[in-house]
Design a protein around this motif. Structure first.
Motif, PDB file in Angstrom:
ATOM      1  N   THR A  44       0.814  -1.224   0.000  1.00 19.79           N
ATOM      2  CA  THR A  44       0.000   0.000   0.000  1.00 19.79           C
ATOM      3  C   THR A  44       0.848   1.274   0.000  1.00 19.79           C
ATOM      4  O   THR A  44       0.292   2.365   0.145  1.00 19.79           O
ATOM      5  CB  THR A  44      -0.927   0.035   1.234  1.00 19.79           C
ATOM      6  OG1 THR A  44      -0.138  -0.056   2.437  1.00 19.79           O
ATOM      7  CG2 THR A  44      -1.914  -1.117   1.208  1.00 19.79           C
ATOM      8  N   VAL A  45       2.157   1.160  -0.171  1.00 17.85           N
ATOM      9  CA  VAL A  45       3.023   2.337  -0.003  1.00 17.85           C
ATOM     10  C   VAL A  45       2.723   3.445  -1.004  1.00 17.85           C
ATOM     11  O   VAL A  45       2.838   4.639  -0.688  1.00 17.85           O
ATOM     12  CB  VAL A  45       4.511   1.914  -0.078  1.00 17.85           C
ATOM     13  CG1 VAL A  45       4.895   1.491  -1.480  1.00 17.85           C
ATOM     14  CG2 VAL A  45       5.417   3.047   0.383  1.00 17.85           C
ATOM     15  N   LYS A  46       2.315   3.100  -2.216  1.00 24.05           N
ATOM     16  CA  LYS A  46       2.023   4.110  -3.238  1.00 24.05           C
ATOM     17  C   LYS A  46       0.563   4.564  -3.211  1.00 24.05           C
ATOM     18  O   LYS A  46       0.202   5.525  -3.898  1.00 24.05           O
ATOM     19  CB  LYS A  46       2.337   3.561  -4.638  1.00 24.05           C
ATOM     20  CG  LYS A  46       3.772   3.120  -4.852  1.00 24.05           C
ATOM     21  CD  LYS A  46       4.727   4.283  -4.901  1.00 24.05           C
ATOM     22  CE  LYS A  46       6.135   3.826  -5.231  1.00 24.05           C
ATOM     23  NZ  LYS A  46       7.106   4.939  -5.183  1.00 24.05           N
ATOM     24  N   GLN A  49      -0.267   8.270  -2.419  1.00 25.59           N
ATOM     25  CA  GLN A  49       0.058   9.161  -3.533  1.00 25.59           C
ATOM     26  C   GLN A  49      -0.977   9.067  -4.648  1.00 25.59           C
ATOM     27  O   GLN A  49      -1.399  10.081  -5.214  1.00 25.59           O
ATOM     28  CB  GLN A  49       1.442   8.812  -4.090  1.00 25.59           C
ATOM     29  CG  GLN A  49       1.916   9.710  -5.220  1.00 25.59           C
ATOM     30  CD  GLN A  49       2.110  11.138  -4.776  1.00 25.59           C
ATOM     31  OE1 GLN A  49       3.060  11.469  -4.095  1.00 25.59           O
ATOM     32  NE2 GLN A  49       1.190  12.004  -5.168  1.00 25.59           N
ATOM     33  N   GLN A 100       2.232  -1.002  -8.404  1.00 18.46           N
ATOM     34  CA  GLN A 100       1.724   0.312  -8.000  1.00 18.46           C
ATOM     35  C   GLN A 100       2.407   1.435  -8.769  1.00 18.46           C
ATOM     36  O   GLN A 100       1.782   2.441  -9.109  1.00 18.46           O
ATOM     37  CB  GLN A 100       1.945   0.511  -6.497  1.00 18.46           C
ATOM     38  CG  GLN A 100       1.113  -0.418  -5.629  1.00 18.46           C
ATOM     39  CD  GLN A 100       1.500  -0.325  -4.168  1.00 18.46           C
ATOM     40  OE1 GLN A 100       1.068   0.580  -3.464  1.00 18.46           O
ATOM     41  NE2 GLN A 100       2.337  -1.225  -3.703  1.00 18.46           N
ATOM     42  N   SER A 175       2.700  13.090  -1.825  1.00 19.36           N
ATOM     43  CA  SER A 175       2.079  12.574  -0.607  1.00 19.36           C
ATOM     44  C   SER A 175       3.117  12.449   0.507  1.00 19.36           C
ATOM     45  O   SER A 175       4.158  11.815   0.344  1.00 19.36           O
ATOM     46  CB  SER A 175       1.452  11.206  -0.875  1.00 19.36           C
ATOM     47  OG  SER A 175       1.124  10.554   0.325  1.00 19.36           O
ATOM     48  N   THR A 178       3.346   8.613   1.646  1.00 14.57           N
ATOM     49  CA  THR A 178       4.136   7.774   0.739  1.00 14.57           C
ATOM     50  C   THR A 178       5.619   8.091   0.874  1.00 14.57           C
ATOM     51  O   THR A 178       6.463   7.177   0.928  1.00 14.57           O
ATOM     52  CB  THR A 178       3.692   7.986  -0.716  1.00 14.57           C
ATOM     53  OG1 THR A 178       2.371   7.467  -0.887  1.00 14.57           O
ATOM     54  CG2 THR A 178       4.620   7.258  -1.687  1.00 14.57           C
ATOM     55  N   SER A 179       5.971   9.374   0.947  1.00 16.07           N
ATOM     56  CA  SER A 179       7.372   9.771   1.096  1.00 16.07           C
ATOM     57  C   SER A 179       7.938   9.294   2.426  1.00 16.07           C
ATOM     58  O   SER A 179       9.097   8.861   2.498  1.00 16.07           O
ATOM     59  CB  SER A 179       7.498  11.298   0.992  1.00 16.07           C
ATOM     60  OG  SER A 179       7.061  11.756  -0.267  1.00 16.07           O
ATOM     61  N   ASN A 182       8.571   5.589   2.119  1.00 14.15           N
ATOM     62  CA  ASN A 182       9.758   5.353   1.296  1.00 14.15           C
ATOM     63  C   ASN A 182      11.031   5.561   2.113  1.00 14.15           C
ATOM     64  O   ASN A 182      11.981   4.775   2.035  1.00 14.15           O
ATOM     65  CB  ASN A 182       9.766   6.303   0.093  1.00 14.15           C
ATOM     66  CG  ASN A 182       8.798   5.885  -0.996  1.00 14.15           C
ATOM     67  OD1 ASN A 182       8.446   4.714  -1.109  1.00 14.15           O
ATOM     68  ND2 ASN A 182       8.368   6.836  -1.800  1.00 14.15           N
TER      69      ASN A 182
END
Length: 235
Positions: A44-46, A49, A100, A175, A178-179, A182
């Protein structure tokens, strides 16, 4: 006692004796658990964003090239891991990040109409070459060279976005969540790579990722606009 390939026997033996596990026993376990956490979080990391772009219906402040280079880097890394027959736990997040990433680039293209000729050329070249790379149908020496270049690709994928943020004095529709994920993922990979004695190039690549992702995260915090408070109307 092993669960999902993780050996808990060392820690359980220490705890059964009412002793705190030694560092040599505890750190490898933490490293393995963090590795699986990265794989889980990567699903779900992206998403934040993607949702932010769809909500704003805008890609203001986003560098198209940066996201395209990310997709290329994920493709090379995933193809190499598949070619080497590594366990899914070692590269699982790459598969989710690639899917993603492709969706994200497609959305950016959609809200960046009309697309330039070179953008279409880049997209068509990727669609034509990606299946060959993922199938491992490359010369072994070329494959090794591509994999060695992935860290540089990920590094330079961040540079256009960092430059755009600096130029615009803002981060547009980037986002924060998201950043942040990361950046956190890169930091965790530095730790797990060190604990599992990964090649220096791998740890260095993760460290560069942490620096560039950390820079973007700092820019989001630095350039965020203060919320405008509504003034009360005097009666």
């Amino acid at each position: 006692m092993k669960i999902l390939g993780i050996d808990f026997s060392c820690v359980l033996n220490s705890l059964s004796k009412y002793e705190f596990p030694e560092q040599s026993c505890l750190l490898p376990l933490i490293s393995k658990l963090l590795g699986y956490c990265i794989v889980a979080a990567s699903t779900t990391v992206k998403l934040p964003q993607i949702l932010k772009i769809l909500k704003a219906r805008s890609v203001r402040g986003l560098s198209v090239v940066a996201f395209e280079l990310e997709v290329i880097g994920y493709t090379i890394a995933l193809a190499y891991c598949l070619h080497k027959g590594l366990p899914f736990s070692a590269y699982g997040e790459l598969a989710f990040l690639l899917i993603q990433g492709i969706i994200l680039v497609a959305i950016i293209y959609y809200f960046s109409q009309p697309l330039g000729t070179f953008t279409w050329i880049r997209a068509l070249l990727y669609c034509g070459l990606a299946p060959t790379v993922l199938a491992g149908q490359l010369d072994p020496l070329l494959f090794e060279a591509l994999y060695a270049s992935q860290h540089a690709i990920f590094f330079f994928a961040r540079i256009p976005q960092i430059a755009a943020n600096f130029k615009n004095k803002g981060t547009g529709e980037l986002s924060f969540l998201t950043s942040f994920m990361n950046f956190g993922g890169s930091m965790v990979r530095v730790f797990t790579g060190t604990q599992e004695k990964a090649p220096t190039s791998v740890v260095l690549g993760s460290a560069l990722g942490a620096i560039t992702n950390g820079t973007i995260l700092a820019q989001i915090l630095l350039y965020q606009k203060p919320s405008v408070k509504k003034e009360k109307k005097s009666e």
